[in-house]
Write a protein that holds these residues in place. Structure first.
Motif, PDB file in Angstrom:
ATOM      1  N   GLN A   7       0.826  -1.202   0.000  1.00  0.00           N
ATOM      2  CA  GLN A   7       0.000   0.000   0.000  1.00  0.00           C
ATOM      3  C   GLN A   7       0.863   1.256   0.000  1.00  0.00           C
ATOM      4  O   GLN A   7       0.591   2.216  -0.736  1.00  0.00           O
ATOM      5  N   LYS A   8       1.901   1.271   0.807  1.00  0.00           N
ATOM      6  CA  LYS A   8       2.797   2.428   0.876  1.00  0.00           C
ATOM      7  C   LYS A   8       3.500   2.636  -0.460  1.00  0.00           C
ATOM      8  O   LYS A   8       3.603   3.764  -0.955  1.00  0.00           O
ATOM      9  N   PHE A   9       3.962   1.548  -1.056  1.00  0.00           N
ATOM     10  CA  PHE A   9       4.637   1.622  -2.344  1.00  0.00           C
ATOM     11  C   PHE A   9       3.670   2.098  -3.430  1.00  0.00           C
ATOM     12  O   PHE A   9       4.033   2.913  -4.288  1.00  0.00           O
ATOM     13  N   ALA A  10       2.430   1.603  -3.396  1.00  0.00           N
ATOM     14  CA  ALA A  10       1.424   2.000  -4.385  1.00  0.00           C
ATOM     15  C   ALA A  10       1.111   3.488  -4.276  1.00  0.00           C
ATOM     16  O   ALA A  10       0.958   4.179  -5.287  1.00  0.00           O
ATOM     17  N   SER A  37      -6.184   7.183 -10.834  1.00  0.00           N
ATOM     18  CA  SER A  37      -7.228   6.925  -9.843  1.00  0.00           C
ATOM     19  C   SER A  37      -6.823   5.841  -8.857  1.00  0.00           C
ATOM     20  O   SER A  37      -7.408   5.746  -7.776  1.00  0.00           O
ATOM     21  N   GLY A  38      -5.848   5.031  -9.193  1.00  0.00           N
ATOM     22  CA  GLY A  38      -5.403   4.011  -8.264  1.00  0.00           C
ATOM     23  C   GLY A  38      -4.235   3.230  -8.823  1.00  0.00           C
ATOM     24  O   GLY A  38      -4.047   3.157 -10.036  1.00  0.00           O
ATOM     25  N   ALA A  50      -1.505   0.648 -12.971  1.00  0.00           N
ATOM     26  CA  ALA A  50      -2.034   1.991 -12.742  1.00  0.00           C
ATOM     27  C   ALA A  50      -3.355   2.151 -13.487  1.00  0.00           C
ATOM     28  O   ALA A  50      -3.443   1.857 -14.681  1.00  0.00           O
ATOM     29  N   HIS A  51      -4.369   2.620 -12.776  1.00  0.00           N
ATOM     30  CA  HIS A  51      -5.678   2.876 -13.372  1.00  0.00           C
ATOM     31  C   HIS A  51      -5.781   4.366 -13.662  1.00  0.00           C
ATOM     32  O   HIS A  51      -5.679   5.190 -12.757  1.00  0.00           O
ATOM     33  N   PHE A  94      -0.791  -0.059 -17.667  1.00  0.00           N
ATOM     34  CA  PHE A  94      -1.828   0.972 -17.574  1.00  0.00           C
ATOM     35  C   PHE A  94      -3.182   0.420 -18.001  1.00  0.00           C
ATOM     36  O   PHE A  94      -3.292  -0.347 -18.962  1.00  0.00           O
ATOM     37  N   TYR A  95      -4.206   0.825 -17.260  1.00  0.00           N
ATOM     38  CA  TYR A  95      -5.597   0.458 -17.541  1.00  0.00           C
ATOM     39  C   TYR A  95      -6.459   1.712 -17.506  1.00  0.00           C
ATOM     40  O   TYR A  95      -6.138   2.672 -16.802  1.00  0.00           O
ATOM     41  N   ILE A  96      -7.569   1.656 -18.212  1.00  0.00           N
ATOM     42  CA  ILE A  96      -8.542   2.753 -18.132  1.00  0.00           C
ATOM     43  C   ILE A  96      -9.444   2.490 -16.936  1.00  0.00           C
ATOM     44  O   ILE A  96      -9.976   1.390 -16.783  1.00  0.00           O
TER      45      ILE A  96
END
Length: 156
Positions: A7-10, A37-38, A50-51, A94-96
Protein backbone atom coordinates in the motif's frame (compact mmCIF):
# COMPACT_ATOMS: atom_id res chain seq x y z
CA UNK A 1 -5.59 -7.78 0.72
CA UNK A 2 -2.42 -5.83 0.16
CA UNK A 3 0.26 -5.60 2.81
CA UNK A 4 1.16 -2.26 4.32
CA UNK A 5 4.38 -2.31 2.32
CA UNK A 6 2.45 -2.75 -0.95
CA UNK A 7 0.00 0.00 0.00
CA UNK A 8 2.80 2.43 0.88
CA UNK A 9 4.64 1.62 -2.34
CA UNK A 10 1.42 2.00 -4.39
CA UNK A 11 0.76 5.45 -2.87
CA UNK A 12 4.32 6.52 -3.73
CA UNK A 13 3.94 5.32 -7.33
CA UNK A 14 0.53 6.99 -7.66
CA UNK A 15 1.81 10.34 -6.38
CA UNK A 16 4.88 10.32 -8.58
CA UNK A 17 3.00 9.16 -11.71
CA UNK A 18 0.45 11.93 -11.23
CA UNK A 19 3.22 14.53 -11.15
CA UNK A 20 4.93 12.94 -14.16
CA UNK A 21 1.73 13.01 -16.24
CA UNK A 22 0.95 16.59 -15.26
CA UNK A 23 4.42 18.11 -15.55
CA UNK A 24 7.01 16.01 -17.33
CA UNK A 25 5.34 14.17 -20.19
CA UNK A 26 2.14 16.14 -20.80
CA UNK A 27 3.55 17.28 -24.14
CA UNK A 28 3.48 13.66 -25.36
CA UNK A 29 -0.29 13.46 -24.93
CA UNK A 30 -1.44 16.75 -26.48
CA UNK A 31 -1.90 18.32 -23.05
CA UNK A 32 -4.67 15.87 -22.07
CA UNK A 33 -5.50 15.82 -18.37
CA UNK A 34 -4.64 12.35 -17.11
CA UNK A 35 -5.27 11.43 -13.50
CA UNK A 36 -4.19 8.31 -11.65
CA UNK A 37 -7.23 6.93 -9.84
CA UNK A 38 -5.40 4.01 -8.26
CA UNK A 39 -2.32 1.83 -8.31
CA UNK A 40 -2.09 -1.85 -7.38
CA UNK A 41 1.32 -3.40 -6.79
CA UNK A 42 2.27 -7.07 -6.97
CA UNK A 43 3.56 -8.72 -3.76
CA UNK A 44 7.15 -8.68 -5.06
CA UNK A 45 6.80 -4.95 -5.97
CA UNK A 46 7.93 -5.74 -9.52
CA UNK A 47 4.71 -4.83 -11.31
CA UNK A 48 2.50 -1.78 -10.79
CA UNK A 49 -0.95 -1.62 -12.40
CA UNK A 50 -2.03 1.99 -12.74
CA UNK A 51 -5.68 2.88 -13.37
CA UNK A 52 -5.99 6.08 -15.39
CA UNK A 53 -8.94 8.36 -15.92
CA UNK A 54 -9.05 10.83 -18.75
CA UNK A 55 -11.08 13.95 -18.11
CA UNK A 56 -12.55 15.85 -21.03
CA UNK A 57 -11.16 13.35 -23.52
CA UNK A 58 -13.71 11.27 -25.45
CA UNK A 59 -11.13 8.99 -27.14
CA UNK A 60 -9.67 7.32 -24.06
CA UNK A 61 -8.67 4.09 -25.79
CA UNK A 62 -6.50 5.94 -28.31
CA UNK A 63 -4.86 7.88 -25.50
CA UNK A 64 -4.26 4.65 -23.56
CA UNK A 65 -2.49 3.15 -26.60
CA UNK A 66 -0.30 6.23 -26.79
CA UNK A 67 0.50 5.99 -23.07
CA UNK A 68 1.40 2.32 -23.48
CA UNK A 69 3.64 3.25 -26.41
CA UNK A 70 5.49 5.78 -24.20
CA UNK A 71 5.55 3.54 -21.10
CA UNK A 72 9.35 3.22 -21.20
CA UNK A 73 9.74 7.00 -21.11
CA UNK A 74 7.26 7.22 -18.22
CA UNK A 75 9.07 4.45 -16.35
CA UNK A 76 12.39 6.24 -16.89
CA UNK A 77 10.92 9.45 -15.44
CA UNK A 78 9.57 7.47 -12.50
CA UNK A 79 13.00 5.89 -11.96
CA UNK A 80 14.64 9.31 -11.80
CA UNK A 81 12.20 10.35 -9.07
CA UNK A 82 12.17 7.25 -6.84
CA UNK A 83 15.62 5.73 -7.41
CA UNK A 84 16.78 6.55 -3.87
CA UNK A 85 13.66 5.10 -2.24
CA UNK A 86 13.28 1.70 -3.93
CA UNK A 87 15.49 -1.14 -5.08
CA UNK A 88 13.68 -1.98 -8.31
CA UNK A 89 11.52 0.32 -10.40
CA UNK A 90 8.36 -1.65 -11.19
CA UNK A 91 7.11 -2.49 -14.65
CA UNK A 92 4.13 -0.26 -15.40
CA UNK A 93 0.86 -1.59 -16.79
CA UNK A 94 -1.83 0.97 -17.57
CA UNK A 95 -5.60 0.46 -17.54
CA UNK A 96 -8.54 2.75 -18.13
CA UNK A 97 -10.51 3.38 -14.95
CA UNK A 98 -14.15 3.17 -15.95
CA UNK A 99 -15.63 3.77 -12.50
CA UNK A 100 -16.74 7.33 -13.38
CA UNK A 101 -18.56 6.12 -16.49
CA UNK A 102 -20.09 3.26 -14.49
CA UNK A 103 -21.28 5.69 -11.79
CA UNK A 104 -22.84 7.95 -14.43
CA UNK A 105 -24.56 4.97 -16.05
CA UNK A 106 -25.96 3.78 -12.71
CA UNK A 107 -27.10 7.30 -11.85
CA UNK A 108 -28.96 7.49 -15.16
CA UNK A 109 -30.62 4.11 -14.57
CA UNK A 110 -31.67 5.05 -11.04
CA UNK A 111 -33.09 8.39 -12.18
CA UNK A 112 -35.25 6.56 -14.74
CA UNK A 113 -36.82 4.24 -12.14
CA UNK A 114 -40.48 4.73 -11.32
CA UNK A 115 -40.60 4.60 -7.52
CA UNK A 116 -44.11 4.68 -6.02
CA UNK A 117 -44.90 7.15 -3.25
CA UNK A 118 -44.89 6.19 0.40
CA UNK A 119 -47.92 4.45 1.83
CA UNK A 120 -49.28 5.87 5.09
CA UNK A 121 -51.16 2.66 5.87
CA UNK A 122 -48.03 0.55 6.34
CA UNK A 123 -47.02 0.68 10.05
CA UNK A 124 -43.76 -1.16 9.35
CA UNK A 125 -42.53 1.60 7.01
CA UNK A 126 -39.27 2.94 8.49
CA UNK A 127 -39.67 6.21 6.57
CA UNK A 128 -42.78 7.47 8.33
CA UNK A 129 -42.99 11.05 9.47
CA UNK A 130 -42.58 11.89 13.19
CA UNK A 131 -46.24 12.99 13.38
CA UNK A 132 -47.38 9.53 12.29
CA UNK A 133 -45.14 7.93 14.92
CA UNK A 134 -46.60 10.22 17.61
CA UNK A 135 -50.13 9.26 16.61
CA UNK A 136 -49.20 5.58 16.91
CA UNK A 137 -47.67 6.22 20.34
CA UNK A 138 -50.86 7.81 21.65
CA UNK A 139 -52.99 5.05 20.17
CA UNK A 140 -50.86 2.48 22.00
CA UNK A 141 -51.34 4.40 25.29
CA UNK A 142 -55.12 4.40 24.82
CA UNK A 143 -55.05 0.66 24.12
CA UNK A 144 -53.08 0.07 27.32
CA UNK A 145 -55.58 2.13 29.34
CA UNK A 146 -58.48 0.14 27.88
CA UNK A 147 -56.78 -3.13 28.79
CA UNK A 148 -56.13 -1.92 32.35
CA UNK A 149 -59.78 -0.96 32.73
CA UNK A 150 -60.83 -4.38 31.45
CA UNK A 151 -58.56 -6.08 34.01
CA UNK A 152 -60.03 -3.93 36.81
CA UNK A 153 -63.57 -4.91 35.86
CA UNK A 154 -62.61 -8.60 35.69
CA UNK A 155 -61.06 -8.51 39.18
CA UNK A 156 -64.31 -7.26 40.73
Amino acid sequence: MDSKRQQKFARLIQKELAEIFQRDVSHLFQGSYISISGVRVSPDLGVAKAHLSFLLNPNGKDLLKEIQFHSKTIRHELAKRIRNQVRVVPELIFYIDESAEYAAKMDKIISQLDIPGESKEDPTNPFRSPEEEEDDFYEEDEDLEDEEEDEDTRDR
